[in-house]
Design a protein around this motif. Structure first.
Motif, PDB file in Angstrom:
ATOM      1  N   SER A   1       0.841  -1.212   0.000  1.00  0.00           N
ATOM      2  CA  SER A   1       0.000   0.000   0.000  1.00  0.00           C
ATOM      3  C   SER A   1       0.867   1.250   0.000  1.00  0.00           C
ATOM      4  O   SER A   1       0.563   2.239  -0.674  1.00  0.00           O
ATOM      5  CB  SER A   1      -0.911   0.013   1.231  1.00  0.00           C
ATOM      6  OG  SER A   1      -1.748  -1.132   1.255  1.00  0.00           O
ATOM      7  N   PHE A   2       1.958   1.208   0.755  1.00  0.00           N
ATOM      8  CA  PHE A   2       2.878   2.340   0.812  1.00  0.00           C
ATOM      9  C   PHE A   2       3.477   2.620  -0.563  1.00  0.00           C
ATOM     10  O   PHE A   2       3.521   3.776  -1.015  1.00  0.00           O
ATOM     11  CB  PHE A   2       3.996   2.039   1.818  1.00  0.00           C
ATOM     12  CG  PHE A   2       5.076   3.089   1.870  1.00  0.00           C
ATOM     13  CD1 PHE A   2       4.919   4.235   2.626  1.00  0.00           C
ATOM     14  CD2 PHE A   2       6.254   2.910   1.153  1.00  0.00           C
ATOM     15  CE1 PHE A   2       5.921   5.199   2.677  1.00  0.00           C
ATOM     16  CE2 PHE A   2       7.259   3.871   1.189  1.00  0.00           C
ATOM     17  CZ  PHE A   2       7.094   5.014   1.961  1.00  0.00           C
TER      18      PHE A   2
ATOM     19  N   THR B   1       0.946   4.097  -2.928  1.00  0.00           N
ATOM     20  CA  THR B   1       0.740   5.513  -2.605  1.00  0.00           C
ATOM     21  C   THR B   1       1.918   6.349  -3.082  1.00  0.00           C
ATOM     22  O   THR B   1       1.742   7.464  -3.585  1.00  0.00           O
ATOM     23  CB  THR B   1       0.558   5.692  -1.089  1.00  0.00           C
ATOM     24  OG1 THR B   1      -0.542   4.884  -0.650  1.00  0.00           O
ATOM     25  CG2 THR B   1       0.275   7.141  -0.737  1.00  0.00           C
TER      26      THR B   1
ATOM     27  N   SER C   1       2.780   2.456  10.047  1.00  0.00           N
ATOM     28  CA  SER C   1       1.721   2.539   9.046  1.00  0.00           C
ATOM     29  C   SER C   1       0.334   2.555   9.689  1.00  0.00           C
ATOM     30  O   SER C   1       0.179   2.267  10.872  1.00  0.00           O
ATOM     31  CB  SER C   1       1.841   1.363   8.074  1.00  0.00           C
ATOM     32  OG  SER C   1       1.788   0.132   8.769  1.00  0.00           O
TER      33      SER C   1
ATOM     34  N   ASP D   1       0.233   7.186   6.575  1.00  0.00           N
ATOM     35  CA  ASP D   1      -1.064   6.557   6.308  1.00  0.00           C
ATOM     36  C   ASP D   1      -1.440   6.815   4.863  1.00  0.00           C
ATOM     37  O   ASP D   1      -1.312   7.941   4.364  1.00  0.00           O
ATOM     38  CB  ASP D   1      -2.141   7.118   7.242  1.00  0.00           C
ATOM     39  CG  ASP D   1      -3.359   6.213   7.323  1.00  0.00           C
ATOM     40  OD1 ASP D   1      -4.032   6.026   6.276  1.00  0.00           O
ATOM     41  OD2 ASP D   1      -3.642   5.681   8.409  1.00  0.00           O
ATOM     42  N   THR D   2      -1.901   5.782   4.178  1.00  0.00           N
ATOM     43  CA  THR D   2      -2.273   5.918   2.768  1.00  0.00           C
ATOM     44  C   THR D   2      -3.455   6.867   2.576  1.00  0.00           C
ATOM     45  O   THR D   2      -3.645   7.406   1.489  1.00  0.00           O
ATOM     46  CB  THR D   2      -2.625   4.543   2.178  1.00  0.00           C
ATOM     47  OG1 THR D   2      -3.681   3.953   2.956  1.00  0.00           O
ATOM     48  CG2 THR D   2      -1.429   3.605   2.206  1.00  0.00           C
TER      49      THR D   2
ATOM     50  N   PRO E   1      -1.639  10.793   2.071  1.00  0.00           N
ATOM     51  CA  PRO E   1      -0.290  10.573   1.526  1.00  0.00           C
ATOM     52  C   PRO E   1       0.659  11.751   1.679  1.00  0.00           C
ATOM     53  O   PRO E   1       1.871  11.564   1.605  1.00  0.00           O
ATOM     54  CB  PRO E   1      -0.566  10.275   0.049  1.00  0.00           C
ATOM     55  CG  PRO E   1      -1.922  10.835  -0.221  1.00  0.00           C
ATOM     56  CD  PRO E   1      -2.680  10.705   1.046  1.00  0.00           C
TER      57      PRO E   1
ATOM     58  N   SER F   1       5.081  12.263   5.939  1.00  0.00           N
ATOM     59  CA  SER F   1       5.360  11.966   4.527  1.00  0.00           C
ATOM     60  C   SER F   1       6.499  12.825   3.982  1.00  0.00           C
ATOM     61  O   SER F   1       7.384  12.338   3.270  1.00  0.00           O
ATOM     62  CB  SER F   1       4.105  12.188   3.683  1.00  0.00           C
ATOM     63  OG  SER F   1       3.067  11.334   4.094  1.00  0.00           O
TER      64      SER F   1
END
Length: 524
Positions: free
Chosen positions: A100-101, A104, A262, A297-298, A301, A306
């Protein structure tokens, strides 16, 4: 009930993809096996035969890491876009948010499959490129080309056609047929980085366990990378588990680790602050090789940490690629074994001398003397066995690097000449780590007076080493400095010679000061 046109086309597409995925060895694989035939004979026949006779206690880990590095070497040959790039490995428990990371990071939805069955997960290299190219290596060593749609089909289920109840076909999961995936895309913007999405790790008693998530396999994969991102879902434990700690400690301590907490939006800011404090305390108490802790967190982003994460990637992207990394990793097995043989040979020699002295003290050759003679003979046999093993390991090392260099040169992977391998700096002999281990094992503590000794030595001294930073002249200055300082031999530290820390540090400091004074005079 018959199939409509769309379903017929899907069936045809499924058939073509299936035939492609399971096809036998390709010319690329055959040529590679032919070029590396002698190398593989040494790896899978000669080395095991020698190690079966005599080997260090950690031989399983050494050979497992060596074989994993060899498989990575083959990946670089088959997929040359990997050459010259630093690899960032994504580790952590299964389904901890790694894929998922990366999705993103690319801003492109679900290119890499998420929420899949552990048995179908496939290690995936994510590489910067101008076009979208997907390749894979199957279990038959065939290099195959795929399209993006096929990636999800492989992971989630292949061959399902039709949506009406009773009219659809069952899907087949084919992740176990593939060794690796290579995804080249311009969505991955870091030209000098490769992201390796590993399946994650789980223990045999876990419901997520499969052969591909076995912790030994995960460890081997991560021990071949240059940087590690360790994913820790804060929606669950919120800190390292005992399994996480033990796993991280088992990794190569030279590889820097960054923790990515995450699914972080599921906790409040106050909770995240508390979680970070707890994680950093664990890092300190357990002496983990973790450089930083970030929240991600997706769902946001660009929020949380981030910006810091992307800044870190920018720095890694600018970092120099260590050309000798394959040679260093390959050398580790040979170096550890040879060091072990040398140590055991020296121990046997010491025992022989002690037993000989004991015999000289005996007035009569009695039963005790016969027993000592027998023990002495056993020690002589062991010393000779270790001597033979050491010579054979030297021969195998020379032959291995001679053969593998031929293949490496063809594709542009730097591999030093066999005669130069022994002088490579050893990744496993970080002097600080060696000294730290020595202190723990021998229950020694470094005197606080050493800090004063450093200050006294350099009080009033103007440092000039940085006068010409960078370039060959600066390298020459530093090399000359190191050559003139009498550092202790690695064996002196590792194999138990008692060190006088004041004398040791004094020697190093004095040599450093003399070199600095010489440079200062030249500059006038």
């Amino acid at each position: 009930m018959g199939w409509n046109e769309h379903e017929v086309q899907h069936i045809i597409w499924n058939y073509k993809q299936l035939r492609n995925i399971v096809r036998p060895e390709s010319m690329v694989g055959m040529n590679l096996k032919q070029k590396l035939g002698h190398v593989e004979n040494m790896i899978y026949r000669e080395l095991p035969e020698l190690l079966k006779k005599v080997a260090p206690p950690n031989v399983y880990e050494l050979t497992a890491d060596f074989n994993a590095e060899y498989e990575k070497f083959k990946d670089f040959i088959i997929y040359e876009s990997l050459i010259g790039k630093n690899v960032v490995g994504l580790g952590g428990g299964f389904s901890s948010g790694k894929s998922s990371f990366l999705n993103t990071l690319m801003g492109a939805g679900e290119i890499l499959p998420e929420n899949i069955n552990p048995s179908t997960s496939v290690p995936a290299y994510l590489v910067h490129g101008k076009e979208n190219v997907v390749k894979a290596i199957n279990i038959f060593d065939a290099c195959i080309e795929l399209d993006l749609e096929a990636i999800n089909e492989i992971a989630h289920g292949f061959g399902a056609v039709g949506e009406e109840e009773g009219a659809s076909t069952d899907s087949v999961q084919l992740g176990h047929v593939l060794k690796n995936l290579f995804l080249e895309t311009d969505l991955q913007k870091y030209e000098n980085l490769v992201f390796l999405d590993t399946p994650g790790y789980s223990k045999p008693d876990s419901e997520d366990y499969s052969a591909k998530t076995d912790e030994k396999i995960a460890r081997q994969q991560l021990n071949t990378v240059d940087f590690i991102l360790w994913f820790l879902p804060v929606s669950e434990a919120g800190s390292f588990t005992d399994s996480d700690i033990n796993f991280i400690k088992s990794l190569d301590q030279e590889i820097p680790i960054t923790v990515i907490c995450s699914k972080a939006n599921r906790r409040t800011e106050a909770q995240r602050t508390e979680i970070e404090a707890k994680i950093r305390e664990q890092i300190l108490v357990e002496n983990l090789n973790v450089k930083d802790v970030f929240f991600f967190d997706t769902e946001s982003p660009d929020g949380l940490d981030s910006g810091k994460i992307y800044h870190m990637f920018d720095e890694w992207n600018r970092a120099n690629y260590e050309e000798e990394v394959f040679a260093k990793h390959f050398k580790r097995l040979f170096w550890e074994c040879r060091s072990y043989y040398k140590k055991k040979k020296e121990e046997a020699g010491t025992e022989i001398r002690n037993l000989q002295n004991a015999l000289l003290l005996l007035e009569n050759t009695d039963d005790i003397g016969v027993y000592i003679e027998r023990v002495k003979a056993n020690s002589e046999t062991e010393r000779e066995e270790m001597n033979r093993a050491e010579k054979e390991m030297i021969r195998l090392q020379t032959e291995f690097f001679k053969e593998i260099k031929v293949v490496a040169d063809e594709v542009g992977i730097y591999m030093p000449e066999p005669k130069d391998i022994d002088v490579l700096a050893d990744k496993i002999t970080n002097p600080l780590e060696v000294l730290r281990n020595y202190n723990v094992q021998h229950k020694k503590q470094v005197s606080p007076e050493l800090r004063e000794k450093v200050l006294d030595t350099f009080r009033g001294v103007k440092p000039v080493f940085e006068c010409e930073p960078g370039g060959s002249r600066y390298k020459g200055i530093i090399s000359g400095l190191l050559e003139e300082i009498s550092f202790p031999q690695e064996e002196e530290i590792r194999f138990g010679n008692d060190l006088n820390y004041h004398e040791l540090v004094g020697t190093i400091l004095h040599g450093t000061k003399l070199k600095n004074d010489k440079l200062a005079k030249k500059g006038k």
